[in-house]
Design a protein around this motif. Structure first.
Motif, mmCIF file in Angstrom:
data_model
loop_
_atom_site.group_PDB
_atom_site.id
_atom_site.type_symbol
_atom_site.label_atom_id
_atom_site.label_comp_id
_atom_site.label_asym_id
_atom_site.label_seq_id
_atom_site.Cartn_x
_atom_site.Cartn_y
_atom_site.Cartn_z
ATOM 1 N N SER A 2 17.538 15.815 42.416
ATOM 2 C CA SER A 2 17.209 15.037 43.489
ATOM 3 C C SER A 2 17.485 15.777 44.979
ATOM 4 O O SER A 2 18.303 16.503 45.022
ATOM 5 C CB SER A 2 17.883 13.775 43.537
ATOM 6 N N GLU A 3 16.837 15.188 45.895
ATOM 7 C CA GLU A 3 16.926 15.718 47.287
ATOM 8 C C GLU A 3 17.650 14.922 48.214
ATOM 9 O O GLU A 3 18.177 15.140 49.263
ATOM 10 C CB GLU A 3 15.329 15.999 47.979
ATOM 11 N N ILE A 4 17.724 13.562 47.931
ATOM 12 C CA ILE A 4 18.272 12.559 48.674
ATOM 13 C C ILE A 4 19.337 11.613 48.027
ATOM 14 O O ILE A 4 19.034 11.125 46.972
ATOM 15 C CB ILE A 4 17.382 11.521 49.579
ATOM 16 N N ARG A 23 8.041 4.098 49.872
ATOM 17 C CA ARG A 23 6.543 3.849 50.639
ATOM 18 C C ARG A 23 6.048 5.041 51.264
ATOM 19 O O ARG A 23 4.906 5.437 51.463
ATOM 20 C CB ARG A 23 6.727 2.824 51.887
ATOM 21 N N ASP A 24 7.026 6.077 51.383
ATOM 22 C CA ASP A 24 6.496 7.556 51.887
ATOM 23 C C ASP A 24 5.963 8.334 50.699
ATOM 24 O O ASP A 24 5.730 9.533 50.900
ATOM 25 C CB ASP A 24 7.762 8.166 52.587
ATOM 26 N N GLY A 25 6.043 7.888 49.647
ATOM 27 C CA GLY A 25 5.579 8.524 48.286
ATOM 28 C C GLY A 25 6.623 9.264 47.648
ATOM 29 O O GLY A 25 6.127 9.958 46.526
ATOM 30 N N PHE A 227 24.509 7.760 58.357
ATOM 31 C CA PHE A 227 25.022 6.598 58.546
ATOM 32 C C PHE A 227 24.169 5.664 59.154
ATOM 33 O O PHE A 227 24.097 5.832 60.345
ATOM 34 C CB PHE A 227 26.474 6.354 58.721
ATOM 35 N N GLU A 228 23.559 4.837 58.410
ATOM 36 C CA GLU A 228 22.487 3.651 58.827
ATOM 37 C C GLU A 228 22.657 2.231 58.141
ATOM 38 O O GLU A 228 23.069 2.314 57.177
ATOM 39 C CB GLU A 228 21.377 4.542 58.915
ATOM 40 N N SER A 229 21.513 1.846 58.734
ATOM 41 C CA SER A 229 21.593 0.195 58.173
ATOM 42 C C SER A 229 20.072 0.108 57.327
ATOM 43 O O SER A 229 20.014 -0.983 56.865
ATOM 44 C CB SER A 229 21.558 -0.609 59.611
ATOM 45 N N GLY A 230 19.173 1.016 57.137
ATOM 46 C CA GLY A 230 17.957 0.844 56.286
ATOM 47 C C GLY A 230 17.078 1.930 56.557
ATOM 48 O O GLY A 230 16.493 2.229 55.799
ATOM 49 N N PRO A 231 16.445 1.609 57.802
ATOM 50 C CA PRO A 231 15.038 2.337 58.003
ATOM 51 C C PRO A 231 15.389 4.228 58.571
ATOM 52 O O PRO A 231 14.509 4.739 58.207
ATOM 53 C CB PRO A 231 14.396 1.756 59.154
ATOM 54 N N PHE A 232 16.433 4.400 59.094
ATOM 55 C CA PHE A 232 16.424 5.667 59.609
ATOM 56 C C PHE A 232 16.437 6.804 58.664
ATOM 57 O O PHE A 232 15.936 7.959 58.719
ATOM 58 C CB PHE A 232 18.062 5.800 60.508
ATOM 59 N N GLY A 233 17.236 6.662 57.294
ATOM 60 C CA GLY A 233 17.361 7.458 56.333
ATOM 61 C C GLY A 233 15.993 8.248 55.924
ATOM 62 O O GLY A 233 15.967 9.417 55.824
ATOM 63 N N ALA A 234 14.969 7.285 55.695
ATOM 64 C CA ALA A 234 13.602 7.767 55.219
ATOM 65 C C ALA A 234 12.957 8.299 56.564
ATOM 66 O O ALA A 234 12.221 9.642 56.246
ATOM 67 C CB ALA A 234 12.613 6.584 55.036
ATOM 68 N N GLY A 241 11.425 17.560 56.293
ATOM 69 C CA GLY A 241 10.187 18.077 55.505
ATOM 70 C C GLY A 241 10.197 17.593 54.089
ATOM 71 O O GLY A 241 9.599 18.253 53.295
ATOM 72 N N ILE A 242 10.740 16.660 53.740
ATOM 73 C CA ILE A 242 10.740 16.180 52.474
ATOM 74 C C ILE A 242 9.608 15.557 51.910
ATOM 75 O O ILE A 242 9.464 14.392 52.529
ATOM 76 C CB ILE A 242 12.193 15.388 51.961
ATOM 77 N N ARG A 243 8.800 15.841 51.205
ATOM 78 C CA ARG A 243 7.356 15.225 50.992
ATOM 79 C C ARG A 243 7.474 14.992 49.505
ATOM 80 O O ARG A 243 8.259 15.432 48.665
ATOM 81 C CB ARG A 243 6.256 16.249 51.566
ATOM 82 N N PRO A 244 6.543 14.091 48.965
ATOM 83 C CA PRO A 244 6.223 13.683 47.596
ATOM 84 C C PRO A 244 5.670 14.851 47.055
ATOM 85 O O PRO A 244 4.995 15.812 47.464
ATOM 86 C CB PRO A 244 4.938 12.629 47.725
ATOM 87 N N HIS A 245 6.455 14.884 45.626
ATOM 88 C CA HIS A 245 5.907 15.918 44.740
ATOM 89 C C HIS A 245 4.322 15.871 44.366
ATOM 90 O O HIS A 245 3.935 14.727 43.977
ATOM 91 C CB HIS A 245 6.694 15.959 43.481
ATOM 92 N N VAL A 246 3.620 16.840 44.556
ATOM 93 C CA VAL A 246 2.199 16.882 44.261
ATOM 94 C C VAL A 246 1.837 16.968 42.574
ATOM 95 O O VAL A 246 2.304 18.118 42.310
ATOM 96 C CB VAL A 246 1.393 17.411 44.918
#
Length: 423
Positions: A2-4, A23-25, A227-234, A241-246
């Motif tokens: 895993s990456e994250i 949502r980012d794939g 350290f965040e409350s929800g949206p910043f990590g994504a 540069g972390i992208r969906p595996h194709v």
């Protein structure tokens, strides 16, 4: 691998945070027993774990977080600790445990905590180091009356210091809203002066700038724990540069014909993603064969989204004749692409565009599979020569800035050949 790694203190918040990556794939899985050692399939990019620790003692909460970091945190590109949007719970103890465990795993690095508490879409903002809910300090709201873990400060640093002696510093909005290079310089100096850097934000654009600046500072010698409350990590993961595996090399064809300002914003956001090549067409007499050649060339070099976005030559609203001619061009190009290329799906923006393309491709019907956002759906063609081809459609005045990206991600997700699995 895993990456994250995402760690939350309750299941609901953890799942909501994981959904931002999905949502980012990215493939995101929430572990039901995060303390048990498991081997994860390489297709799983985000591992989310809930400690259930919001109402634990600080010591027990810290122990639980430490165990999760040691279990899943090796070799990930980002560790993200999620806390409550109104800063309830064992904030300081869990931040210290996360940061300490990360440092133990990577003693060769200078690891600093990047604290971005804002959640602009939920009206949680950070100004001058103070956490606000609907523009009011959180101490004035319901979080101060929580029967189990009431907040006693509105200042983020004050809440953190209730349970830890980690040093903190704050970067204010004036720096965040400036240019990214200045913000990066300020982050560099702040990370040298303190163990935790708290950063203001009131908009998603603020958080995008923070992510861009912070990710540029990542190296083998220096890194952040977020350290965040929800949206910043994504947002930060995307900046890294972390992208969906194709799974397959076939592109998705985007046909964007609506002339609205919202569609332009959505197209700009889509075009900012990696692997996207959109041709801007302002002349309905453009040569379809030349457009087709350009799109084929883009597909051959690995572009995952190819297509066109139409506009008028002078930026004004097109007249009916221009609009009908543009629609005819889109139809011709859609048929040529579908007949001569292997596609994993088609995204059509604009109701007239969607209907005309479905009809031109010979579909007898359209099977709806998911509502991506209100009035935007994804599914597949039924009947005709392209039976089963994925198809997402969205009206020109539908959705927010990310609606086109979300439609594309939905098309990507439906064609994946294998599901995440735990071995």
């Amino acid at each position: 691998m895993s990456e994250i790694l995402v760690i939350g203190d309750d299941l609901t918040g953890t799942n909501a945070t994981a959904s931002a990556y999905a949502r980012d794939g990215l493939r995101a899985v929430t572990m039901l027993d995060p303390t048990a050692p498991v081997d994860l399939d390489d297709s799983i990019q985000v591992v989310a774990c809930s400690t259930g620790s919001r109402h634990m003692t600080p010591a027990r909460a810290a122990q639980t977080v430490d165990a999760i970091v040691r279990n899943f945190g090796y070799d990930v590109r980002a560790i993200v600790k999620r806390f409550d949007t109104t800063l309830r719970g064992n904030i300081g103890a869990e931040i210290e445990a996360t940061l300490t465990a990360a440092r133990v795993m990577h003693p060769e690095r200078r690891i600093c905590g990047l604290v971005v508490p804002g959640f602009p879409a939920a009206h949680r903002t950070t100004v001058g180091g103070y956490q606000l809910l609907d523009g009011e300090p959180i101490l004035m709201g319901p979080a101060s009356r929580d029967p189990f873990t009431p907040v006693r400060h509105s200042g983020v640093a004050g809440i953190i210091h209730e349970q830890t002696q980690l040093t903190t510093t704050n970067i204010g909005l004036d720096v965040v809203m400036g240019d990214t290079s200045t913000l990066a310089d300020r982050l560099t100096r702040a990370a040298q002066d303190a163990e935790l850097v708290i950063v203001d934000s009131v908009t998603d654009d603020d958080q995008q700038r923070i992510a861009t600046a912070a990710s540029a500072l990542e190296s083998d010698e220096r890194s952040w724990v977020v350290f965040e409350s929800g949206p910043f990590g994504a947002t930060y993961a995307h900046a890294l540069g972390i992208r969906p595996h194709v799974d397959r090399a076939n592109p998705i064809l985007a046909l964007i014909g609506s002339p609205t300002e919202l569609t332009k914003l959505q197209s700009d956001r889509l075009e900012s993603q990696s692997g996207v090549d959109l041709i801007t067409v302002d002349d309905p007499a453009s040569d379809v064969s030349q457009l087709l050649s350009r799109l084929r060339a883009s597909a051959e070099i690995g572009k995952t989204v190819i297509g066109i976005r139409t506009t008028s030559r002078d930026g004004s609203a097109p007249d009916p004749l221009h609009a009908s001619q543009m629609l005819a061009l889109i139809i011709d190009l859609a048929v040529e692409c579908a007949d001569s290329m292997q596609l994993d799906g088609i995204y059509a923006s604009g109701g007239d565009v969607a209907f005309a393309v479905l009809d031109a491709l010979g579909a007898r019907g359209y099977e709806v599979e998911n509502e991506v956002v209100p009035l935007a759906v994804s599914g597949k063609l039924v009947g005709g020569p392209h039976d089963g081809l994925g198809f997402a459609t969205k009206g020109g005045l539908v959705g927010d800035a990310d609606a086109a990206v979300e439609c594309i991600n939905q098309l990507r997700s439906r064609i994946r050949q294998s599901e995440p699995r735990i071995v």
